[in-house]
Each structure stands twice: as structure tokens, then as C-alpha cells.
Design a protein around this motif. Structure first.
Motif, PDB file in Angstrom:
ATOM      1  N   VAL A   5       4.995   5.812 -22.033  1.00  0.00           N
ATOM      2  CA  VAL A   5       6.394   5.760 -21.624  1.00  0.00           C
ATOM      3  C   VAL A   5       6.517   4.752 -20.492  1.00  0.00           C
ATOM      4  O   VAL A   5       5.511   4.243 -19.974  1.00  0.00           O
ATOM      5  CB  VAL A   5       6.898   7.147 -21.177  1.00  0.00           C
ATOM      6  N   CYS A   6       7.724   4.476 -20.097  1.00  0.00           N
ATOM      7  CA  CYS A   6       7.960   3.484 -19.053  1.00  0.00           C
ATOM      8  C   CYS A   6       7.340   3.930 -17.724  1.00  0.00           C
ATOM      9  O   CYS A   6       7.581   5.044 -17.259  1.00  0.00           O
ATOM     10  CB  CYS A   6       9.461   3.260 -18.882  1.00  0.00           C
ATOM     11  N   ALA A   7       6.543   3.045 -17.124  1.00  0.00           N
ATOM     12  CA  ALA A   7       5.892   3.359 -15.852  1.00  0.00           C
ATOM     13  C   ALA A   7       6.841   3.248 -14.670  1.00  0.00           C
ATOM     14  O   ALA A   7       6.508   3.691 -13.573  1.00  0.00           O
ATOM     15  CB  ALA A   7       4.703   2.428 -15.631  1.00  0.00           C
ATOM     16  N   LEU A   8       8.029   2.687 -14.889  1.00  0.00           N
ATOM     17  CA  LEU A   8       8.975   2.522 -13.794  1.00  0.00           C
ATOM     18  C   LEU A   8       9.961   3.681 -13.724  1.00  0.00           C
ATOM     19  O   LEU A   8      10.140   4.280 -12.663  1.00  0.00           O
ATOM     20  CB  LEU A   8       9.725   1.200 -13.948  1.00  0.00           C
ATOM     21  N   CYS A   9      10.594   4.007 -14.845  1.00  0.00           N
ATOM     22  CA  CYS A   9      11.613   5.071 -14.820  1.00  0.00           C
ATOM     23  C   CYS A   9      11.216   6.311 -15.612  1.00  0.00           C
ATOM     24  O   CYS A   9      11.913   7.326 -15.547  1.00  0.00           O
ATOM     25  CB  CYS A   9      12.945   4.529 -15.338  1.00  0.00           C
ATOM     26  N   SER A  12      11.284   7.222 -22.388  1.00  0.00           N
ATOM     27  CA  SER A  12      10.485   6.912 -23.571  1.00  0.00           C
ATOM     28  C   SER A  12      11.250   6.076 -24.588  1.00  0.00           C
ATOM     29  O   SER A  12      10.669   5.634 -25.581  1.00  0.00           O
ATOM     30  CB  SER A  12      10.017   8.215 -24.249  1.00  0.00           C
ATOM     31  N   SER A  13      12.549   5.845 -24.355  1.00  0.00           N
ATOM     32  CA  SER A  13      13.326   5.027 -25.290  1.00  0.00           C
ATOM     33  C   SER A  13      12.971   3.562 -25.085  1.00  0.00           C
ATOM     34  O   SER A  13      12.883   3.083 -23.956  1.00  0.00           O
ATOM     35  CB  SER A  13      14.826   5.252 -25.084  1.00  0.00           C
ATOM     36  N   GLN A  14      12.765   2.858 -26.182  1.00  0.00           N
ATOM     37  CA  GLN A  14      12.260   1.488 -26.084  1.00  0.00           C
ATOM     38  C   GLN A  14      12.691   0.676 -27.287  1.00  0.00           C
ATOM     39  O   GLN A  14      12.987   1.218 -28.352  1.00  0.00           O
ATOM     40  CB  GLN A  14      10.725   1.500 -25.996  1.00  0.00           C
ATOM     41  N   ASP A  15      12.723  -0.629 -27.096  1.00  0.00           N
ATOM     42  CA  ASP A  15      12.989  -1.573 -28.179  1.00  0.00           C
ATOM     43  C   ASP A  15      11.761  -2.452 -28.359  1.00  0.00           C
ATOM     44  O   ASP A  15      11.220  -2.975 -27.380  1.00  0.00           O
ATOM     45  CB  ASP A  15      14.202  -2.455 -27.850  1.00  0.00           C
ATOM     46  N   ASN A  31      -6.592  -4.003 -34.069  1.00  0.00           N
ATOM     47  CA  ASN A  31      -5.402  -3.167 -33.960  1.00  0.00           C
ATOM     48  C   ASN A  31      -4.148  -4.018 -33.792  1.00  0.00           C
ATOM     49  O   ASN A  31      -4.206  -5.145 -33.316  1.00  0.00           O
ATOM     50  CB  ASN A  31      -5.521  -2.235 -32.745  1.00  0.00           C
ATOM     51  N   SER A  32      -3.014  -3.448 -34.162  1.00  0.00           N
ATOM     52  CA  SER A  32      -1.714  -4.084 -33.918  1.00  0.00           C
ATOM     53  C   SER A  32      -1.107  -3.483 -32.657  1.00  0.00           C
ATOM     54  O   SER A  32      -1.188  -2.274 -32.430  1.00  0.00           O
ATOM     55  CB  SER A  32      -0.776  -3.868 -35.107  1.00  0.00           C
ATOM     56  N   PHE A  33      -0.489  -4.342 -31.852  1.00  0.00           N
ATOM     57  CA  PHE A  33       0.088  -3.906 -30.587  1.00  0.00           C
ATOM     58  C   PHE A  33       1.545  -4.341 -30.511  1.00  0.00           C
ATOM     59  O   PHE A  33       1.887  -5.451 -30.906  1.00  0.00           O
ATOM     60  CB  PHE A  33      -0.680  -4.510 -29.405  1.00  0.00           C
ATOM     61  N   SER A  34       2.368  -3.450 -29.979  1.00  0.00           N
ATOM     62  CA  SER A  34       3.794  -3.744 -29.821  1.00  0.00           C
ATOM     63  C   SER A  34       4.119  -3.913 -28.348  1.00  0.00           C
ATOM     64  O   SER A  34       3.784  -3.048 -27.525  1.00  0.00           O
ATOM     65  CB  SER A  34       4.653  -2.611 -30.395  1.00  0.00           C
ATOM     66  N   LEU A  35       4.747  -5.043 -28.006  1.00  0.00           N
ATOM     67  CA  LEU A  35       5.311  -5.193 -26.669  1.00  0.00           C
ATOM     68  C   LEU A  35       6.739  -4.681 -26.746  1.00  0.00           C
ATOM     69  O   LEU A  35       7.533  -5.150 -27.571  1.00  0.00           O
ATOM     70  CB  LEU A  35       5.295  -6.643 -26.210  1.00  0.00           C
ATOM     71  N   VAL A  36       7.061  -3.699 -25.912  1.00  0.00           N
ATOM     72  CA  VAL A  36       8.365  -3.060 -25.968  1.00  0.00           C
ATOM     73  C   VAL A  36       9.086  -3.242 -24.642  1.00  0.00           C
ATOM     74  O   VAL A  36       8.474  -3.554 -23.615  1.00  0.00           O
ATOM     75  CB  VAL A  36       8.235  -1.547 -26.293  1.00  0.00           C
ATOM     76  N   ALA A  37      10.397  -3.043 -24.666  1.00  0.00           N
ATOM     77  CA  ALA A  37      11.218  -3.099 -23.461  1.00  0.00           C
ATOM     78  C   ALA A  37      11.911  -1.750 -23.286  1.00  0.00           C
ATOM     79  O   ALA A  37      12.489  -1.218 -24.241  1.00  0.00           O
ATOM     80  CB  ALA A  37      12.253  -4.213 -23.553  1.00  0.00           C
ATOM     81  N   CYS A  38      11.816  -1.194 -22.086  1.00  0.00           N
ATOM     82  CA  CYS A  38      12.485   0.075 -21.798  1.00  0.00           C
ATOM     83  C   CYS A  38      13.998  -0.122 -21.885  1.00  0.00           C
ATOM     84  O   CYS A  38      14.552  -1.053 -21.296  1.00  0.00           O
ATOM     85  CB  CYS A  38      12.089   0.563 -20.410  1.00  0.00           C
ATOM     86  N   ARG A  39      14.668   0.761 -22.613  1.00  0.00           N
ATOM     87  CA  ARG A  39      16.121   0.642 -22.768  1.00  0.00           C
ATOM     88  C   ARG A  39      16.868   0.970 -21.483  1.00  0.00           C
ATOM     89  O   ARG A  39      18.004   0.550 -21.294  1.00  0.00           O
ATOM     90  CB  ARG A  39      16.595   1.567 -23.889  1.00  0.00           C
ATOM     91  N   LEU A  43      11.798  -2.667 -18.139  1.00  0.00           N
ATOM     92  CA  LEU A  43      10.382  -2.973 -17.975  1.00  0.00           C
ATOM     93  C   LEU A  43       9.737  -3.191 -19.339  1.00  0.00           C
ATOM     94  O   LEU A  43       9.953  -2.422 -20.282  1.00  0.00           O
ATOM     95  CB  LEU A  43       9.668  -1.833 -17.247  1.00  0.00           C
ATOM     96  N   ARG A  44       8.934  -4.248 -19.443  1.00  0.00           N
ATOM     97  CA  ARG A  44       8.216  -4.538 -20.687  1.00  0.00           C
ATOM     98  C   ARG A  44       6.785  -4.018 -20.577  1.00  0.00           C
ATOM     99  O   ARG A  44       6.122  -4.231 -19.563  1.00  0.00           O
ATOM    100  CB  ARG A  44       8.190  -6.047 -20.944  1.00  0.00           C
ATOM    101  N   TYR A  45       6.319  -3.370 -21.623  1.00  0.00           N
ATOM    102  CA  TYR A  45       4.966  -2.830 -21.594  1.00  0.00           C
ATOM    103  C   TYR A  45       4.442  -2.664 -23.015  1.00  0.00           C
ATOM    104  O   TYR A  45       5.195  -2.738 -23.999  1.00  0.00           O
ATOM    105  CB  TYR A  45       4.925  -1.491 -20.853  1.00  0.00           C
ATOM    106  N   LEU A  46       3.136  -2.455 -23.124  1.00  0.00           N
ATOM    107  CA  LEU A  46       2.471  -2.327 -24.416  1.00  0.00           C
ATOM    108  C   LEU A  46       2.490  -0.864 -24.853  1.00  0.00           C
ATOM    109  O   LEU A  46       2.080   0.024 -24.098  1.00  0.00           O
ATOM    110  CB  LEU A  46       1.023  -2.804 -24.281  1.00  0.00           C
TER     111      LEU A  46
END
Length: 317
Positions: A5-9, A12-15, A31-39, A43-46
């Protein structure tokens, strides 16, 4: 692999921004990895990402050797007795190291105790030792720690050994040059750092900029991050909020820095120069192409959206 989940806020919602594999090493798991952005906060994270137990599989032996080789390529010991050209134009390695030393010398006095997390080839710690500081290093790679101890002559230990090895309120500064984005739990690390720092102590970091203009202009939708080793991708805004959450103040940014090479420069060099460039190509690149990239970097920096940035912050007195 683990979902995060987002380490800042904490949301768990993400795009999903994009999905990729490790494009740097062929020997690591596929493995496949997704870079996501917290809605909520951006914050962007893996997510998903390697668990801590498996993360070192993505740091093969060649990773550390590559860092040392890159440093050697950027400049050699010939700078100790420079030619006229080198006096006028020191190597990038020399200029990068001078920038780092200028930054720390502006923050803390000589003889200060300085911890570097992720010290790479150890040049910065070695220079601090020569200048009379009390340097200390932490790394995730045993070979990096061994090199710091045996070749650089600086006390060093693995990150998993840090707990209990650094007394509270014992450090004047903590430095992370292009390392904070690799940290699985930034909140815990910042809590540790603020515990280690003396009142008035500082933290100094350089990081890739998730809001870099060159990404939008030249590489839209492309994974510029070193995935999966870069677990987070920070903008100045998201990093400021994270630092403020841990009571750090006086936060300042510099957007023009030699601490990292831009994605644009790396890709142009790879495509134009290749593995064995001719002298003509080298000359054309140095005279015409590299200065143009430098002008673009400065223009992006003036807008606060350079490829990377340096940030300072202090623990209140």
C-alpha cells in the motif's frame, strides 16, 4: 512477491502506470512488476514487488561491479595530476564528487560524524575521511561492505546489522546518494535516521525525479526507473510530505545536479556511441550532442522538473 500500500498515506487504491520486467539484467527472475500511483496522494511505488527475503536476487554480483566500472569510466586517477584540459574541464566523476563534498561541507563542520547509506564505490566516504570527517557506511551488498572496510578503510556494515550499532543522537548527517528510492520501508528508515541524528543534524539525498519533463517529452509511458531495484519514485511534493511526517524541517531542493546521469543522456550515448565508438563519433558527441543535452537539463531544472534533484532537511534543534 508481495502487494503493498502507499507508504505516504496508507491508501491501497492505485492506478497502474506501466508493467515491466527487469530490463537491466538477464540473470534475475523474470517476474512482472507494476509501477503504480496512489490515487489519494500521488506517490509512485512498485506493487507487487519482491519481498525483502528475495530482493537481493535482483542485485546480482554484476550490479556492484557495474557501479565501480561506471565510476572508473567517468574519470580516472589521472585527475590527481591533471592535464591542462582536465584543469579546465575536470572529469564528470571529479565534478560529481566535488558537488557532493560542497553540499556536505555547507551543512556540517569538519570532524562531524557522517553516515552514508548505499555508498557505491566508496569515493565519497574516502574523501570525507581525507577531509577529517568521521565517515561510516551501510549497504545491502556484502561485497560493497567488504570493499569499504578493506580498500577504503572506513567502518561499514550491512543494513540488517544497523539496529543497535548506531547510538541514538550520535550522527551529524546522514547521506543517501541515489539510494532512498531503493529502500523497502522509507518510513522506518526515516524514523531510524531521525533517531540517530543529533538535534540540528541533517539529511542529504539525491533522487530521480518522478516529475521529470524529459520523461513526458521523450519517453512517455516508458519505465525510466531501474525496476525492480527502485521501489519508489518520488516527486519533490511527495518527498516533502514524507520528510515532514518525520519532523524534518528546512527542506530545500536543488534541481540541477551531476549526482545522476539523465535518462536522455544514457539512451543517446547507448544509441549513438554504442560499445566501440570511433574517435569521430566521440568528438561529435562531446562537441555537439552533450552540450545540447546539458542545455536541456538546465532548462528542465529551471522549471523544477529536472531528471533528478538534491534535497536537504534538518532535525530541529
Amino acid at each position: 512477491m508481495e502487494e503493498t500500500v502507499c507508504a505516504l498515506c496508507g491508501d491501497s487504491s492505485q492506478d497502474i502506470l506501466f508493467v515491466t520486467q527487469d530490463t537491466r539484467f538477464d540473470s534475475t527472475p523474470r517476474n512482472s512488476f507494476s509501477l503504480v500511483a496512489c490515487r489519494t496522494c500521488g506517490l509512485r511505488y512498485l506493487s507487487p514487488r519482491p519481498t525483502r527475503a528475495t530482493l537481493l536476487q535482483f542485485y546480482p554480483a554484476g550490479y556492484f561491479a557495474e557501479k565501480v566500472a561506471e565510476s572508473a569510466k567517468a574519470g580516472t586517477s589521472a585527475d590527481d595530476e591533471p592535464s591542462l584540459f582536465r584543469r579546465l574541464r575536470p572529469s564528470r566523476r571529479t565534478r560529481r564528487l566535488r558537488e557532493k563534498l560542497d553540499a556536505i561541507e555547507a551543512l556540517v563542520r569538519p570532524e562531524a560524524s557522517i553516515l552514508e547509506i548505499g555508498p557505491g564505490d566508496g569515493d565519497f566516504l574516502a574523501s570525507l575521511k581525507v577531509l577529517g570527517y568521521e565517515p561510516l557506511g551501510i549497504d545491502v551488498a556484502p561485497e560493497a561492505v567488504n570493499r569499504l572496510r578493506s580498500e577504503v578503510g572506513v567502518p561499514a556494515f550491512l543494513d540488517v546489522e544497523a539496529e543497535g550499532r548506531i547510538p541514538d543522537r550520535s550522527l551529524d548527517a546522514v547521506v543517501l546518494w541515489n539510494a532512498f528510492e531503493h529502500v523497502p520501508d522509507p518510513r522506518r528508515l526515516l524514523a531510524d535516521i531521525t533517531g540517530w541524528l543529533r538535534p540540528g543534524g541533517c539529511i542529504l539525498m539525491s533522487l530521480p525525479n518522478a516529475a521529470a519533463l524529459e520523461r513526458n517529452l521523450f519517453f512517455p509511458g516508458s519505465p525510466c526507473e531501474d525496476i525492480p531495484r527502485h521501489l519508489f519514485s518520488y516527486t519533490p511534493e511527495t518527498l516533502t510530505r514524507l520528510l515532514q511526517c518525520h519532523g524534518l524541517t528546512g527542506i530545500r531542493f536543488r534541481h540541477h545536479t551531476l549526482c545522476a546521469t539523465s535518462e536522455l543522456q544514457e539512451r543517446v550515448e547507448a544509441r549513438f556511441l554504442g560499445r566501440t565508438p570511433s574517435n569521430l563519433k566521440r568528438a561529435l558527441y562531446a562537441v555537439a550532442i552533450l552540450p545540447l543535452i546539458g542545455l536541456l537539463d538546465r532548462a528542465f531544472a529551471a522549471s523544477g522538473r529536472a531528471h533528478s534533484f538534491v534535497v536537504w532537511a534538518r532535525l530541529p534543534e
